[in-house]
Design a protein around this motif. Structure first.
Motif, short mmCIF file in Angstrom:
data_model
loop_
_atom_site.label_atom_id
_atom_site.label_comp_id
_atom_site.label_asym_id
_atom_site.label_seq_id
_atom_site.Cartn_x
_atom_site.Cartn_y
_atom_site.Cartn_z
N ALA A 87 141.68 18.94 67.50
CA ALA A 87 140.38 18.45 67.03
C ALA A 87 139.46 19.61 66.67
O ALA A 87 138.62 19.48 65.77
CB ALA A 87 139.74 17.58 68.11
N ARG A 88 139.61 20.73 67.37
CA ARG A 88 138.77 21.89 67.05
C ARG A 88 139.25 22.61 65.79
O ARG A 88 138.53 23.45 65.25
CB ARG A 88 138.74 22.85 68.24
CG ARG A 88 137.91 22.32 69.40
CD ARG A 88 137.73 23.36 70.49
NE ARG A 88 138.98 23.69 71.16
CZ ARG A 88 139.48 23.00 72.20
NH1 ARG A 88 138.84 21.93 72.65
NH2 ARG A 88 140.61 23.37 72.77
N GLN A 91 138.95 18.15 61.48
CA GLN A 91 138.18 16.92 61.67
C GLN A 91 138.22 16.11 60.38
O GLN A 91 138.56 16.61 59.31
CB GLN A 91 136.73 17.24 62.04
CG GLN A 91 136.54 17.73 63.46
CD GLN A 91 136.58 16.58 64.46
OE1 GLN A 91 135.95 15.55 64.27
NE2 GLN A 91 137.32 16.78 65.54
N VAL A 114 130.00 15.21 71.07
CA VAL A 114 131.11 16.05 70.60
C VAL A 114 130.97 17.47 71.13
O VAL A 114 131.96 18.08 71.57
CB VAL A 114 131.17 16.03 69.06
CG1 VAL A 114 132.28 16.97 68.57
CG2 VAL A 114 131.40 14.62 68.54
N ALA A 159 131.28 15.76 62.92
CA ALA A 159 132.55 16.44 62.66
C ALA A 159 132.39 17.95 62.82
O ALA A 159 133.25 18.62 63.40
CB ALA A 159 133.06 16.09 61.26
N ALA A 162 132.51 20.04 66.36
CA ALA A 162 133.75 20.56 66.95
C ALA A 162 134.09 21.95 66.42
O ALA A 162 135.07 22.55 66.88
CB ALA A 162 134.91 19.60 66.69
N PRO A 164 135.33 22.85 63.39
CA PRO A 164 136.68 22.87 62.82
C PRO A 164 136.84 23.90 61.72
O PRO A 164 135.86 24.33 61.10
CB PRO A 164 136.82 21.45 62.25
CG PRO A 164 135.41 21.10 61.84
CD PRO A 164 134.53 21.70 62.90
N LEU A 167 138.02 20.39 57.20
CA LEU A 167 137.37 19.08 57.21
C LEU A 167 138.00 18.22 56.13
O LEU A 167 138.01 18.58 54.96
CB LEU A 167 135.87 19.22 56.96
CG LEU A 167 135.03 17.94 57.09
CD1 LEU A 167 135.10 17.38 58.50
CD2 LEU A 167 133.58 18.21 56.70
#
Length: 258
Positions: A87-88, A91, A114, A159, A162, A164, A167
């Motif tokens: 998840a990191r 997203q 989150v 989103a 996290a 990320p 995306l």
């Protein structure tokens, strides 16, 4: 596949997805460079959302490999720690922000949840709220009290909470009117420039793909018809299907060249 090209955030090779006799995705290959942006386009049923669902782990590939940040994602995550790490790294923002947001949470609370889940500093909440252009009143509001564009900004902030590297935007602006679409696309362009995040855009709208993406992949019935530099493919498509797809989506301001 090996540990992956250090220049790619996502690498997909020989990806297939079968639902009984239906072949939804057939032998698809593509890369998304770190900090880059790829648009996957095609008509309804072409397999583009199925690809997104496999990338995020909602569907398992029938065969083929998926790597995100050099790590294999072809099999389900083993345990909570692995799910958190995935998840990191990646997203997704869905088409309808209203159904993806908790109706009982304010925008601020959704972002904080989150941050807390991933062990990040809650002081980042305000930074994220500001980054997506929400006012204090909007950040304190619940989804039902926000417009479609404001809800999509909340979904993007959540989103990004996290942190990320990738995306996925699954028809993320298709439900918005044209003026709000433009605002959200400008926001996404700015966020990419500020953070170096990579985008994978799932869309049927070629004008949106042109604005946000460096490269494009055209799908038809689960197969890759054409792919390459976005401007080249959209301005001078080599395949009849791509030309037909382009001509079938009239958008104000979209100039179709010969």
């Amino acid at each position: 596949m090996n540990a992956g090209n250090a220049g790619n955030a996502v690498e997909v090779r020989g990806l297939n997805k079968h639902f009984k006799a239906h072949h939804a995705v057939v032998d698809v290959d593509f890369d998304v460079p770190a900090g880059g942006s790829l648009g996957i386009v095609g008509e309804s049923g072409s397999g583009k959302t199925t690809i997104a669902r496999m990338l995020v782990g909602l569907e398992r590939p029938s065969s083929g490999t998926i790597e995100v940040m050099g790590r294999d994602r072809s099999a389900p995550a083993r345990g909570a720690k692995e799910r958190g790490r995935r998840a990191r790294e990646l997203q997704i923002v869905f088409q309808d922000p209203y159904t993806s947001l908790d109706p009982s949470q304010s925008a601020r609370a959704a972002v904080e949840e989150v941050l807390r889940h991933h062990g990040r500093d809650l002081s980042l909440t305000q930074e994220l709220v500001d980054q997506v252009g929400l006012t204090e009143r909007q950040a304190s509001a619940r989804p039902r009290d926000l417009s479609g564009g404001q809800r999509q900004r909340v979904a993007i902030a959540r989103a990004l909470a996290a942190s990320p590297k990738v995306l996925i935007l699954d028809e993320a602006v298709s439900a918005l009117d044209v003026s709000i679409q433009a605002q959200v696309l400008n926001l996404l362009t700015d966020i990419r420039a500020q953070t170096g995040i990579a985008y994978l855009l799932i869309s049927h709208d070629l004008a949106v793909v042109r604005q946000l993406c460096d490269t494009v992949l055209v799908l038809r019935r689960g197969r890759v018809v054409e792919q390459g530099d976005c401007a080249t493919v959209l301005d001078a498509p080599a395949q009849e299907y791509t030309r037909a797809l382009r001509e079938a989506v009239p958008v104000p301001g979209w100039a179709v060249t010969a």
